[in-house]
Motif scaffolding. Structure first.
Motif, PDB file in Angstrom:
ATOM      1  N   PHE A 190       0.831  -1.209   0.000  1.00 21.36           N
ATOM      2  CA  PHE A 190       0.000   0.000   0.000  1.00 21.36           C
ATOM      3  C   PHE A 190       0.862   1.253   0.000  1.00 21.36           C
ATOM      4  CE2 PHE A 190      -3.162  -2.750   2.416  1.00 21.36           C
ATOM      5  CZ  PHE A 190      -4.062  -2.834   1.374  1.00 21.36           C
ATOM      6  N   ASP A 191       0.382   2.290  -0.704  1.00 19.46           N
ATOM      7  CA  ASP A 191       1.048   3.580  -0.636  1.00 19.46           C
ATOM      8  C   ASP A 191       0.313   4.474   0.365  1.00 19.46           C
ATOM      9  OD1 ASP A 191      -1.238   4.560  -1.904  1.00 19.46           O
ATOM     10  OD2 ASP A 191      -0.256   4.930  -3.823  1.00 19.46           O
ATOM     11  N   SER A 192       0.693   5.735   0.400  1.00 24.70           N
ATOM     12  CA  SER A 192       0.132   6.646   1.391  1.00 24.70           C
ATOM     13  C   SER A 192      -1.338   6.968   1.141  1.00 24.70           C
ATOM     14  CB  SER A 192       0.941   7.946   1.420  1.00 24.70           C
ATOM     15  OG  SER A 192       0.917   8.575   0.145  1.00 24.70           O
ATOM     16  N   LYS A 193      -1.857   6.576  -0.031  1.00 27.59           N
ATOM     17  CA  LYS A 193      -3.271   6.790  -0.343  1.00 27.59           C
ATOM     18  C   LYS A 193      -4.095   5.518  -0.159  1.00 27.59           C
ATOM     19  CE  LYS A 193      -2.409  10.513  -3.688  1.00 27.59           C
ATOM     20  NZ  LYS A 193      -2.617  10.963  -5.089  1.00 27.59           N
ATOM     21  N   GLY A 194      -3.454   4.440   0.275  1.00 29.97           N
ATOM     22  CA  GLY A 194      -4.176   3.184   0.439  1.00 29.97           C
ATOM     23  C   GLY A 194      -4.281   2.370  -0.828  1.00 29.97           C
ATOM     24  N   ASP A 195      -3.581   2.778  -1.888  1.00 29.48           N
ATOM     25  CA  ASP A 195      -3.566   2.041  -3.158  1.00 29.48           C
ATOM     26  C   ASP A 195      -2.403   1.054  -3.178  1.00 29.48           C
ATOM     27  OD1 ASP A 195      -5.744   3.299  -4.302  1.00 29.48           O
ATOM     28  OD2 ASP A 195      -4.545   4.849  -5.276  1.00 29.48           O
ATOM     29  N   ILE A 196      -2.569  -0.053  -3.897  1.00 30.47           N
ATOM     30  CA  ILE A 196      -1.453  -0.959  -4.090  1.00 30.47           C
ATOM     31  C   ILE A 196      -0.476  -0.335  -5.082  1.00 30.47           C
ATOM     32  CG2 ILE A 196      -2.819  -2.999  -3.533  1.00 30.47           C
ATOM     33  CD1 ILE A 196      -2.986  -3.646  -6.483  1.00 30.47           C
ATOM     34  N   THR A 197       0.805  -0.586  -4.884  1.00 32.48           N
ATOM     35  CA  THR A 197       1.818   0.038  -5.727  1.00 32.48           C
ATOM     36  C   THR A 197       2.352  -0.910  -6.799  1.00 32.48           C
ATOM     37  OG1 THR A 197       3.453  -0.504  -4.018  1.00 32.48           O
ATOM     38  CG2 THR A 197       2.546   1.717  -4.021  1.00 32.48           C
ATOM     39  N   THR A 198       1.947  -2.158  -6.759  1.00 36.29           N
ATOM     40  CA  THR A 198       2.295  -3.105  -7.803  1.00 36.29           C
ATOM     41  C   THR A 198       1.022  -3.790  -8.265  1.00 36.29           C
ATOM     42  OG1 THR A 198       4.484  -3.515  -6.866  1.00 36.29           O
ATOM     43  CG2 THR A 198       3.647  -5.136  -8.420  1.00 36.29           C
ATOM     44  N   ALA A 199       0.711  -3.691  -9.539  1.00 35.73           N
ATOM     45  CA  ALA A 199      -0.527  -4.261 -10.068  1.00 35.73           C
ATOM     46  C   ALA A 199      -0.208  -5.382 -11.048  1.00 35.73           C
ATOM     47  CB  ALA A 199      -1.349  -3.184 -10.774  1.00 35.73           C
ATOM     48  N   THR A 200      -0.843  -6.514 -10.839  1.00 34.01           N
ATOM     49  CA  THR A 200      -0.655  -7.666 -11.713  1.00 34.01           C
ATOM     50  C   THR A 200      -1.844  -7.795 -12.664  1.00 34.01           C
ATOM     51  OG1 THR A 200       0.601  -8.824 -10.005  1.00 34.01           O
ATOM     52  CG2 THR A 200      -0.286 -10.163 -11.794  1.00 34.01           C
ATOM     53  N   PHE A 201      -1.566  -8.078 -13.925  1.00 32.14           N
ATOM     54  CA  PHE A 201      -2.610  -8.243 -14.926  1.00 32.14           C
ATOM     55  C   PHE A 201      -2.418  -9.566 -15.664  1.00 32.14           C
ATOM     56  CE2 PHE A 201      -2.366  -3.741 -14.230  1.00 32.14           C
ATOM     57  CZ  PHE A 201      -3.676  -3.296 -14.330  1.00 32.14           C
ATOM     58  N   THR A 202      -3.529 -10.247 -15.915  1.00 34.77           N
ATOM     59  CA  THR A 202      -3.500 -11.420 -16.776  1.00 34.77           C
ATOM     60  C   THR A 202      -3.716 -10.967 -18.210  1.00 34.77           C
ATOM     61  OG1 THR A 202      -4.353 -12.865 -15.040  1.00 34.77           O
ATOM     62  CG2 THR A 202      -4.590 -13.639 -17.303  1.00 34.77           C
ATOM     63  N   VAL A 203      -2.891 -11.464 -19.125  1.00 39.72           N
ATOM     64  CA  VAL A 203      -3.018 -11.137 -20.545  1.00 39.72           C
ATOM     65  C   VAL A 203      -3.772 -12.268 -21.234  1.00 39.72           C
ATOM     66  CG1 VAL A 203      -1.790 -10.653 -22.690  1.00 39.72           C
ATOM     67  CG2 VAL A 203      -0.854  -9.848 -20.505  1.00 39.72           C
ATOM     68  N   PHE A 204      -4.799 -11.906 -21.980  1.00 34.81           N
ATOM     69  CA  PHE A 204      -5.580 -12.870 -22.764  1.00 34.81           C
ATOM     70  C   PHE A 204      -5.344 -12.610 -24.243  1.00 34.81           C
ATOM     71  CE2 PHE A 204      -7.645 -12.955 -18.712  1.00 34.81           C
ATOM     72  CZ  PHE A 204      -8.203 -14.225 -18.583  1.00 34.81           C
ATOM     73  N   THR A 205      -5.261 -13.688 -25.011  1.00 35.01           N
ATOM     74  CA  THR A 205      -5.130 -13.582 -26.464  1.00 35.01           C
ATOM     75  C   THR A 205      -6.335 -14.237 -27.119  1.00 35.01           C
ATOM     76  OG1 THR A 205      -2.717 -13.640 -26.302  1.00 35.01           O
ATOM     77  CG2 THR A 205      -3.682 -14.093 -28.466  1.00 35.01           C
ATOM     78  N   TYR A 206      -6.923 -13.542 -28.097  1.00 33.75           N
ATOM     79  CA  TYR A 206      -8.116 -14.043 -28.779  1.00 33.75           C
ATOM     80  C   TYR A 206      -7.728 -14.981 -29.917  1.00 33.75           C
ATOM     81  CZ  TYR A 206     -11.236 -10.839 -26.338  1.00 33.75           C
ATOM     82  OH  TYR A 206     -11.969 -10.203 -25.369  1.00 33.75           O
ATOM     83  N   GLY A 207      -8.549 -15.996 -30.102  1.00 30.99           N
ATOM     84  CA  GLY A 207      -8.379 -16.902 -31.223  1.00 30.99           C
ATOM     85  C   GLY A 207      -9.228 -16.474 -32.405  1.00 30.99           C
ATOM     86  N   SER A 208      -9.226 -17.281 -33.451  1.00 27.49           N
ATOM     87  CA  SER A 208      -9.985 -16.963 -34.655  1.00 27.49           C
ATOM     88  C   SER A 208     -11.490 -16.977 -34.409  1.00 27.49           C
ATOM     89  CB  SER A 208      -9.629 -17.951 -35.768  1.00 27.49           C
ATOM     90  OG  SER A 208      -9.913 -19.280 -35.354  1.00 27.49           O
ATOM     91  N   ASP A 209     -11.914 -17.595 -33.286  1.00 27.82           N
ATOM     92  CA  ASP A 209     -13.334 -17.634 -32.927  1.00 27.82           C
ATOM     93  C   ASP A 209     -13.745 -16.456 -32.060  1.00 27.82           C
ATOM     94  OD1 ASP A 209     -11.897 -18.323 -30.700  1.00 27.82           O
ATOM     95  OD2 ASP A 209     -12.970 -20.206 -30.295  1.00 27.82           O
ATOM     96  N   ASN A 210     -12.852 -15.489 -31.886  1.00 34.70           N
ATOM     97  CA  ASN A 210     -13.108 -14.294 -31.057  1.00 34.70           C
ATOM     98  C   ASN A 210     -13.342 -14.635 -29.588  1.00 34.70           C
ATOM     99  OD1 ASN A 210     -12.954 -12.688 -33.394  1.00 34.70           O
ATOM    100  ND2 ASN A 210     -15.151 -12.941 -33.794  1.00 34.70           N
ATOM    101  N   ILE A 211     -12.751 -15.741 -29.144  1.00 38.56           N
ATOM    102  CA  ILE A 211     -12.832 -16.169 -27.751  1.00 38.56           C
ATOM    103  C   ILE A 211     -11.439 -16.044 -27.141  1.00 38.56           C
ATOM    104  CG2 ILE A 211     -13.351 -18.084 -26.188  1.00 38.56           C
ATOM    105  CD1 ILE A 211     -15.812 -16.952 -27.581  1.00 38.56           C
ATOM    106  N   PRO A 212     -11.321 -15.449 -25.929  1.00 39.08           N
ATOM    107  CA  PRO A 212      -9.996 -15.237 -25.338  1.00 39.08           C
ATOM    108  C   PRO A 212      -9.521 -16.421 -24.503  1.00 39.08           C
ATOM    109  CG  PRO A 212     -11.653 -14.177 -23.990  1.00 39.08           C
ATOM    110  CD  PRO A 212     -12.391 -14.791 -25.160  1.00 39.08           C
ATOM    111  N   ALA A 213      -8.217 -16.550 -24.411  1.00 38.52           N
ATOM    112  CA  ALA A 213      -7.596 -17.539 -23.531  1.00 38.52           C
ATOM    113  C   ALA A 213      -6.410 -16.877 -22.842  1.00 38.52           C
ATOM    114  CB  ALA A 213      -7.125 -18.763 -24.327  1.00 38.52           C
ATOM    115  N   ALA A 214      -6.209 -17.187 -21.562  1.00 40.57           N
ATOM    116  CA  ALA A 214      -5.095 -16.607 -20.806  1.00 40.57           C
ATOM    117  C   ALA A 214      -3.772 -17.083 -21.403  1.00 40.57           C
ATOM    118  CB  ALA A 214      -5.184 -17.008 -19.341  1.00 40.57           C
ATOM    119  N   THR A 215      -2.873 -16.125 -21.662  1.00 44.17           N
ATOM    120  CA  THR A 215      -1.606 -16.463 -22.300  1.00 44.17           C
ATOM    121  C   THR A 215      -0.397 -15.858 -21.588  1.00 44.17           C
ATOM    122  OG1 THR A 215      -1.919 -14.594 -23.816  1.00 44.17           O
ATOM    123  CG2 THR A 215      -2.587 -16.799 -24.598  1.00 44.17           C
ATOM    124  N   GLY A 216      -0.585 -15.060 -20.567  1.00 39.46           N
ATOM    125  CA  GLY A 216       0.570 -14.464 -19.914  1.00 39.46           C
ATOM    126  C   GLY A 216       0.180 -13.591 -18.746  1.00 39.46           C
TER     127      GLY A 216
END
Length: 426
Positions: free
Chosen positions: A391-417
């Motif tokens: 947490f920082d001095s405002k109560g926010d997290i200072t490191t944010a993690t994101f999952t990356v999804f990649t779409y296939g030819s069917d326009n459906i996403p899958a987690a890739t990173g």
């Protein structure tokens, strides 16, 4: 988070409860002064750590209540299995999900909550903050992402284990560069979300050497002009920042000849589009979603609490919020809300954490692993199921993690990173 939902139901309230609420309202006229995150306080708790939950999801979003409830129950179980707070069990208070956010907050104050977890919807946060900060009760949201909440007037009693919307800006810019782009166009839906995130993307892109050709706004259902503007600029990559208008914007981009791997989607635009868009419209496109997929072990433990659980959205962030509150109480050797608020930054390894060696201690990954360090008079740095918090001095997290999804030819996403963004970018 900003899910759409019908107004929450209200239930009859007793005269005694209304009187208590009135006292809270009147006593709050002077406001909350100071900053509870950094104040030195004396122990004032009653020896029992009580955790409350505000579950504000109704209608189509009601399934989100189950994951947060299960995660809070799991955290309390595991804290108690490790000795509880000063040898006494931590209590998880009853949830009143049929009440609106403010009424739930009032109920939890009446039930002597020392810390409250929630709400989900950013638009409900100020209702809870207003009630709980006046009662000197810290609020930790596992899901609020609105950037404006970083400056919420809470007297230092508001924290969140979810990243603010703007944290995805550096990640989206990095994904564009990693994909070989040198130039970038941004399409954003009008409103605070689109405005804030598009500015973060554009600033981050310039910092890493990308040329931002345009940053064009649109209203839902009216994205054609913005799409044609982007197409005319001939960018290497296009970032789409939208919520309600995302599908229409993606369709217009496809019509304008911008599709597939050139597209990057913000979390609000992330969805399983399938046949709702043209064939291969998103083939190779990427999207980012806050947090990372819960580990198999964590999911198995959640299912032990609720065998019928079908979704784990915000479960990790909820689990970490409860665990951090318990560690803050352990550091203070006191369960009072003021003591918890004053110690949350330290146990998260955040800004201003006191450590003689300089910087935060090595991470510990559970209440059981962390609490011995506090018992011996040392400092701890909890990194939990949702990743680093700090947490920082405002109560926010200072490191944010994101999952990356990649779409296939069917326009459906899958987690890739996975990508991580901090104060200095990704």
């Amino acid at each position: 988070m900003h899910p759409r939902r019908p107004a929450a139901r209200r239930r009859p309230v007793s005269a005694a409860f209304l009187a208590a609420a009135l006292v809270l309202s009147v006593s709050a006229c002077s406001g909350v002064t100071g900053n509870a995150r950094v104040e030195t306080v004396e122990a004032s708790g009653d020896g029992i750590l009580r955790v409350g939950l505000i579950l504000d999801n109704t209608g189509d979003s009601s399934f989100l209540n189950d994951s947060q409830r299960a995660a809070a129950e799991l955290a309390v179980r595991e804290i108690n299995a490790s000795g509880g707070h000063k040898g006494r069990p931590v209590e998880l208070l009853p949830v009143q999900a049929d009440q609106d956010t403010a009424m739930q907050a009032h109920s939890l104050v009446s039930d002597k909550a020392d810390v409250v977890i929630g709400p989900t919807d950013s638009s409900h946060a100020t209702e809870a903050i207003d009630v709980l900060s006046r009662a000197r009760t810290p609020l930790i949201s596992p899901a609020n992402t609105a950037s404006a909440l970083s400056s919420a007037e809470s007297g230092g009693y508001y924290f969140r284990t979810a990243a603010a919307d703007v944290a995805q800006g550096p990640v989206l810019a990095k994904l564009a560069k990693d994909g070989g782009a040198a130039t970038l166009s941004v399409l954003h839906e009008e409103g605070s979300y689109g405005k804030d995130v598009s500015a973060a993307v554009a600033d981050s892109a310039r910092q890493i050497g990308l040329r931002v050709l345009d940053n064009t706004g649109f209203t839902p259902g009216e994205a054609g002009t913005a799409a044609r503007t982007a197409a005319g600029a001939a960018p290497d990559a296009v970032v789409v920042i939208a919520r309600e208008g995302a599908q229409g914007a993606l369709a217009e981009l496809n019509n304008a000849g911008l599709s597939g791997a050139r597209l990057l989607l913000s979390d609000g635009a992330f969805a399983r589009y399938g046949s709702k868009l043209g064939a291969k419209a998103l083939d190779g496109a990427k999207a980012v979603v806050p947090g990372h997929l819960p580990s198999a072990g964590f999911q198995a433990r959640l299912l032990e609490v609720d065998p019928d659980l079908r979704d784990v959205s915000f479960a990790a962030e909820t689990y970490d919020a409860v665990t951090l509150a318990a560690l803050a109480a352990a550091r203070a050797q006191d369960d009072a809300g003021r003591s918890i608020a004053a110690n949350l930054v330290a146990v998260s390894g955040g800004t201003g954490a006191d450590n003689s060696s300089g910087g935060a201690p090595a991470p510990c990954l559970s209440y059981k692993a962390c609490v011995p360090g506090l018992a011996s008079g040392g400092e701890v740095n909890y990194d939990g199921e949702s990743g680093p918090v700090a947490f920082d001095s405002k109560g926010d997290i200072t490191t944010a993690t994101f999952t990356v999804f990649t779409y296939g030819s069917d326009n459906i996403p899958a987690a890739t990173g996975r990508e991580t963004a901090g104060r200095g970018g990704s």
